[in-house]
Design a protein around this motif. Structure first.
Motif, PDB file in Angstrom:
ATOM      1  N   UNK A 132      18.428  -2.252  23.751  1.00 25.87           N
ATOM      2  CA  UNK A 132      17.516  -1.973  24.851  1.00 25.87           C
ATOM      3  C   UNK A 132      18.139  -2.356  26.183  1.00 25.87           C
ATOM      4  N   UNK A 133      18.864  -3.466  26.170  1.00 26.82           N
ATOM      5  CA  UNK A 133      19.523  -3.873  27.421  1.00 26.82           C
ATOM      6  C   UNK A 133      20.579  -2.855  27.814  1.00 26.82           C
ATOM      7  N   UNK A 134      21.340  -2.393  26.809  1.00 30.76           N
ATOM      8  CA  UNK A 134      22.393  -1.404  27.130  1.00 30.76           C
ATOM      9  C   UNK A 134      21.773  -0.120  27.673  1.00 30.76           C
ATOM     10  N   UNK A 135      20.707   0.322  27.061  1.00 25.47           N
ATOM     11  CA  UNK A 135      20.050   1.533  27.547  1.00 25.47           C
ATOM     12  C   UNK A 135      19.552   1.333  28.967  1.00 25.47           C
ATOM     13  N   UNK A 184      28.842  -0.489  32.764  1.00 29.39           N
ATOM     14  CA  UNK A 184      27.928  -1.137  31.805  1.00 29.39           C
ATOM     15  C   UNK A 184      28.655  -2.236  31.062  1.00 29.39           C
ATOM     16  N   UNK A 185      29.887  -1.971  30.642  1.00 34.50           N
ATOM     17  CA  UNK A 185      30.644  -2.985  29.931  1.00 34.50           C
ATOM     18  C   UNK A 185      30.854  -4.210  30.826  1.00 34.50           C
ATOM     19  N   UNK A 186      31.137  -3.940  32.113  1.00 29.71           N
ATOM     20  CA  UNK A 186      31.321  -5.076  33.014  1.00 29.71           C
ATOM     21  C   UNK A 186      30.028  -5.895  33.129  1.00 29.71           C
ATOM     22  N   UNK A 187      28.940  -5.188  33.248  1.00 27.77           N
ATOM     23  CA  UNK A 187      27.650  -5.899  33.359  1.00 27.77           C
ATOM     24  C   UNK A 187      27.349  -6.681  32.079  1.00 27.77           C
ATOM     25  N   UNK A 188      27.599  -6.049  30.933  1.00 30.50           N
ATOM     26  CA  UNK A 188      27.357  -6.738  29.659  1.00 30.50           C
ATOM     27  C   UNK A 188      28.256  -7.962  29.538  1.00 30.50           C
ATOM     28  N   UNK A 189      29.459  -7.829  30.053  1.00 31.32           N
ATOM     29  CA  UNK A 189      30.350  -8.989  29.985  1.00 31.32           C
ATOM     30  C   UNK A 189      29.794 -10.132  30.822  1.00 31.32           C
ATOM     31  N   UNK A 192      31.772  -5.980  22.585  1.00 33.65           N
ATOM     32  CA  UNK A 192      30.868  -5.126  23.350  1.00 33.65           C
ATOM     33  C   UNK A 192      31.338  -3.679  23.389  1.00 33.65           C
ATOM     34  N   UNK A 193      32.618  -3.465  23.161  1.00 32.81           N
ATOM     35  CA  UNK A 193      33.175  -2.112  23.290  1.00 32.81           C
ATOM     36  C   UNK A 193      32.949  -1.324  22.021  1.00 32.81           C
ATOM     37  N   UNK A 194      31.711  -1.047  21.771  1.00 36.65           N
ATOM     38  CA  UNK A 194      31.358  -0.267  20.578  1.00 36.65           C
ATOM     39  C   UNK A 194      30.515   0.910  21.025  1.00 36.65           C
ATOM     40  N   UNK A 195      30.757   2.061  20.438  1.00 36.23           N
ATOM     41  CA  UNK A 195      29.944   3.220  20.798  1.00 36.23           C
ATOM     42  C   UNK A 195      28.508   3.031  20.313  1.00 36.23           C
ATOM     43  N   UNK A 196      27.589   3.623  21.041  1.00 39.01           N
ATOM     44  CA  UNK A 196      26.191   3.525  20.625  1.00 39.01           C
ATOM     45  C   UNK A 196      25.671   2.118  20.783  1.00 39.01           C
ATOM     46  N   UNK A 197      24.967   1.660  19.757  1.00 39.28           N
ATOM     47  CA  UNK A 197      24.373   0.323  19.831  1.00 39.28           C
ATOM     48  C   UNK A 197      25.399  -0.728  19.473  1.00 39.28           C
ATOM     49  N   UNK A 198      25.382  -1.858  20.144  1.00 43.61           N
ATOM     50  CA  UNK A 198      26.308  -2.931  19.789  1.00 43.61           C
ATOM     51  C   UNK A 198      25.964  -3.523  18.432  1.00 43.61           C
TER      52      UNK A 198
END
Lengths: 590, 394
Positions: free
Chosen positions: A342-345, A392-397, A428-434
């Motif tokens: 949900x956070x990634x979306x 998004x990856x930067x933010x997730x990091x 974190x670098x996974x396609x779709x859902x982590x």
């Protein structure tokens, strides 16, 4: 002076006539005892008066009970309190039952004022016994323990065997003598049945009294494994140990010290509020009756992020967005409590929208592609998705990586049960859902599920008395090299510490007068004991009550929150309360 | 009746085992056994149950039945004392049982109700009645052990309580005759309606019909016959005088017959002293006796009704010292021949004083029964009601 004629003087030695001797004896009549005296007559009058008073007392009582009734009065218009039913009452019922005190049939099978009694019901089998069904109309009374033997279960079948009412308005109907518990718990093995999902080792739970060696210590984990990283000592330090000051809009939520740094105290987070007892839907009059007031509440309100954490732990992440002046970092508030997907979306949507606003060229329609030629528009679209995913990856990091906003409090778990404190870029670098997700904290609402503790009852004491560890390192700790604020250090204290003190802390106040077993002394109230034993005991240390039922309940031992007003209490019972109010015409309005 | 009072007192103080002490010892043993066994049983059962057992438990119910039976036995003492002809054991034995079982009944009933839980209204009333009955009984027991001994020591002229007014009136008649014999009849008679009746008699003889009567309607009554007992024409030459006598350790009241004393014209001061001081005292005493037992007086309105003596008129003769002073002064005004009459009057005054003292002590001795008996009666009645409700309603 009258003249008296001379008269021969009798001889003094002349004997009296023989008749005088008989007459002398008649100075006291032989039948004097038949006449009585004033005392005996008064006694007879008082006797008659007492007899009439006693008979009249009963006659009035029977008249008030059996006479024709009108309105709320008793027979012949006499007060209900004068009726024999009220007079033969064993004693005042508890305050919660007082509204039907004069309606014996509300609890008892049948009663004289409910249409006469059944002679077959009279001694010795079932005279006036309260049927369990009457109690269970309002009270849940589950079996004590599923692993009890059948004999023990049958022994406790009748509610009235233990819960005896008519002991006064304030009597504690659930306070049982220790002997009732120790009957089994002093030697549990013969009372264990079969089929319990958990294997019980009888020797580990032998209880002989609330004293050192007589009661097992609290069965608590050594560290808090609830999934939430929390350090009480850090939070109790001025400025959270980092000079932290409250920021808008949260100024004033917590106390600050002289230098303006936030200074938390226990009550900043641990509060008892009645609103959390799920009585909001009930009228105030009903809520008062079914929900404890603040003074009576026992458990703290569950810790909630929005309520207790957000002032210092905002889930905000800096996201690089572009505008006319070029790409700039912009704080983006991430909703709390969402899972990784949900956070990634959320991040993808927010960042994509920002990119489309600041880089509209990335979203131009693709021109028709010449056969054999590569499409520039397709290349532009690919650039938008790539740019979004990169950001998004930067933010997730920043959220889940080292020193991430979420990592401060949470850890991560995977379907295979593995956990991680910090996620790497590869995670974190996974396609779709982590594949990893934030582990849901499982902080227990009650740390002692088999007992109860009332913080309100202990409000007179400083929290440090029991929870000194929550206040940071002591001077001895600091001298030994312990510190608070360097993470990933073996000498750091506070992380994951369970703040429940050992049971020996309780012994400091809850002990017997003579340090012996609680059984004998618990028979009489302490005031009686003081009266009986006199001043010799007054100089000795006196302990606070330490009966079993001070902490333990018989029926709901696995459900400490199963009190009045709690959700786990049967919902249909609450409906019955409202029905009861309707039946008895109690106004629901304040 | 002459009693060897000193010997009785000596025996009462002597720690010697008597029959009655044996009876008490037996009852004490029974009561103590009951108490100890009951308490042990109750304590054991309560410890096992982990609470103070109430009346519906086996020990509580048993002790309640036992306590109720004791209360019934206690109440039957009155019936036993009123049946003196049939013998259901000696009254002394009953009384000893009454005392010691009554004492032990209170703890038994307390155990029956769980010591501290007195229940509702009816049972609380029962408990209060029980405590009052036992407490008043203990108070009565203390009085019964102190006051009779005091009376034995102080009251040599002791008589039957109900006969005190009668004996006092007889003494007054005797005193009237003594004075009349010495001083003669006064002329005219100031307040008596019997002046006309005395015309046929010699002035030297005591005018029989002018002597005081006991009651207004006593003309044909028993009291009138009693008056004639002392003053009749055939006994007019003699006097029977009640006297307090002592011979060694033996003290008591006796009735002595004495010859009439000759008229003494110089004894007129005796008449005045007697009429104003001695006779009112012999008649009224300290003014504390019930009005119905006293001689009526003619009311000013002409109707006959009893008038209660005023307590405020305390006679100087009530004080022994003052009385002896007054009588000594009187003797100085009288011829020696009249001194014996004064001595007789002193004896009668002393008896009157003892009667008053006896009345006070007697009422004190028996006043507790005015509480003990009614409370016990109410207790027994309500106890049966309690049993009824306990069986049929609880």
């Amino acid at each position: 002076m009258a003249q008296h004629s001379a008269r021969p003087v009798p001889d003094a030695n002349l004997a009296a006539p023989a008749t005088t001797g008989k007459k002398r004896t008649a100075r006291i009549p032989l039948d004097y005892y038949k006449r009585g005296d004033d005392l005996s007559r008064s006694r007879k009058r008082l006797l008659l008066l007492a007899l009439l008073a006693a008979v009249g007392y009963i006659a009035v009582g029977e008249a008030a009970r059996r006479g024709p009734r009108g309105g709320s009065a008793g027979g012949f218009g006499l007060p209900v309190a004068w009726s024999a039913t009220a007079r033969i009452n064993h004693g005042p019922v508890h305050a919660v039952h007082a509204s039907f005190e004069h309606r014996c049939d509300a609890c008892h099978g049948s009663s004289p004022n409910s249409g006469g009694w059944d002679p077959d019901r009279i001694l010795p089998n079932d005279p006036w016994r309260v049927a369990n069904e009457k109690c269970l109309d309002c009270h849940a009374g589950p079996v004590h323990h599923v692993n009890m033997t059948k004999t023990d279960k049958q022994a406790g079948q009748r509610c009235g065997e233990c819960h005896r009412d008519h002991q006064g308005r304030d009597a504690n109907l659930t306070a049982m003598a220790d002997a009732a518990c120790l009957t089994c718990h002093a030697n549990l093995k013969p009372h264990l049945g079969s089929g319990h999902p958990k294997a019980i080792q009888p020797n580990s739970v032998v209880v002989t009294g609330f004293m050192a060696g007589g009661h097992p210590d609290f069965n608590l984990p050594k560290t808090d494994d609830s999934g939430l990283k929390f350090n009480h000592a850090l939070h109790m330090a001025p400025g959270l140990g980092q000079g932290y000051r409250l920021k808008p809009p949260y100024e004033g939520r917590y106390a600050v010290n002289d230098s303006g740094q936030v200074q938390l105290e226990c009550a900043s987070c641990h509060v008892i509020e009645r609103d959390d007892l799920n009585v909001k839907g009930l009228p105030p009059a009903v809520a008062d009756s079914v929900a404890p007031t603040i003074e009576a509440a026992r458990e703290f309100v569950r810790i909630d992020y929005q309520r207790h954490c957000v002032a210092c732990h905002e889930t905000t992440v800096d996201v690089v967005t572009g505008d006319d002046d070029g790409d700039q970092p912009r704080p983006l508030r991430v909703p709390h409590g969402w899972n990784m997907g949900e956070i990634r979306s959320f991040l993808e949507g927010a960042i994509a929208a920002d990119l489309l606003r600041t880089h509209p060229d990335l979203d131009k329609p693709r021109p028709r592609r010449m056969p054999g030629a590569r499409s520039d528009a397709a290349a532009a679209t690919t650039t938008l998705r790539a740019e979004r995913d990169r950001r998004v990856r930067e933010a997730e990091a920043r959220l889940h990586g080292t020193n991430g906003a979420c990592v401060t409090c949470h850890r991560y778990t995977r379907e295979d049960g593995k956990t991680k404190l910090v996620l790497t870029a590869a995670d974190l670098d996974t396609p779709g859902l982590p594949s990893w997700d934030v582990e849901r904290p499982k902080v227990p609402d009650v740390w002692l599920p088999h007992g109860r503790f009332n913080h309100t009852a202990h409000r007179a004491f400083d929290c440090r008395g029991c929870h000194a560890q929550a206040y940071g390192p002591s001077e001895q700790d600091l001298a030994a090299g312990f510190h608070l604020f360097q993470s990933d250090d073996a000498n750091k204290i506070g992380d994951g510490a369970v703040m429940i003190p050992p049971i020996k802390t309780c012994y400091q106040c809850h002990f017997n007068h003579d340090g012996s077993n609680a059984v004998a002394l618990s028979l009489l109230p302490s005031s009686w004991m003081q009266g009986l034993l006199g001043t010799t005991i007054s100089s000795a240390p006196r302990g606070v009550r330490n009966n079993c039922t001070e902490c333990h309940g018989y029926h709901n031992r696995t459900h400490p929150l199963q009190g009045p007003g709690a959700e786990v209490h049967a919902p249909e019972t609450r409906q019955a309360i409202e029905s009861w109010i309707g039946l008895h015409g109690v106004s629901a309005s304040p | 009746m002459l009693l060897d009072r000193a010997n009785l007192l000596h025996r009462a103080d002597r720690p010697q085992r008597t029959g009655i002490q044996t009876i008490h010892a037996v009852w004490i043993a029974v009561a103590l056994t009951l108490f100890v066994l009951s308490t042990l049983w109750y304590a054991t059962a309560s410890l096992a149950a982990g609470r103070l057992l109430g009346g519906s438990s086996l020990p509580g119910l048993t002790l309640g039945i036992l306590g109720g039976a004791i209360i019934l036995f206690e109440f039957l003492l009155g019936w036993r004392k009123s049946n003196r002809v049939r013998r259901f054991g000696r009254v002394k034995t009953w009384m000893a049982g009454h005392i010691w079982l009554g004492l032990v009944s209170l703890p038994l009933i307390l155990l029956h109700c769980g010591i501290v839980h007195w229940g509702g209204e009816l049972t609380t009333i029962l408990m209060v009645l029980m405590i009052v009955a036992v407490a008043s009984g203990v108070y009565g027991l203390i009085l019964q052990n102190r006051i009779p001994r005091m009376m034995l020591r102080e009251l040599s002229a002791e008589t039957i309580y109900s006969q005190i007014p009668r004996q006092a009136a007889l003494n007054m008649v005797e005193a009237d005759r003594l004075v009349l014999a010495v001083c003669g009849s006064p002329e005219p008679v100031p307040d008596d309606d019997s002046a006309a009746n005395s015309s046929g008699q010699s002035a030297a003889h005591p005018p029989v019909d002018r002597l005081p009567r006991f009651a207004p309607d006593a003309e044909n009554s028993e009291e009138q016959r009693d008056r004639n007992l002392l003053v009749s024409p055939e006994t007019a030459a003699f006097l029977t005088v009640s006297s307090s006598q002592s011979f060694g350790n033996i003290k008591g009241r006796v009735v002595r017959t004495r010859a009439q004393t000759a008229l003494l014209p110089e004894a007129e001061p005796l008449r005045g002293f007697y009429e104003t001081i001695v006779r009112p005292y012999l008649r009224l005493g300290n003014g504390s006796m019930p009005a119905e037992n006293w001689e009526p007086v003619q009311a000013s309105r002409g109707s006959r009704r009893s008038r209660r003596p005023r307590r405020a008129t305390i006679s100087p003769l009530a004080d022994p010292q003052r009385a002896s002073e007054l009588l000594a002064q009187l003797k100085t005004k009288l011829p020696t021949a009249a001194h014996e009459v004064v001595d007789r009057l002193a004896d009668l005054i002393d008896q009157r004083r003892q009667f008053d003292r006896q009345a006070v002590l007697h009422r004190r001795l028996h006043s507790w029964l005015g509480l003990h008996l009614p409370v016990s009666t109410a207790l027994v009645v309500l106890m049966f009601v309690h049993i009824y409700y306990a069986v049929f309603s609880w």
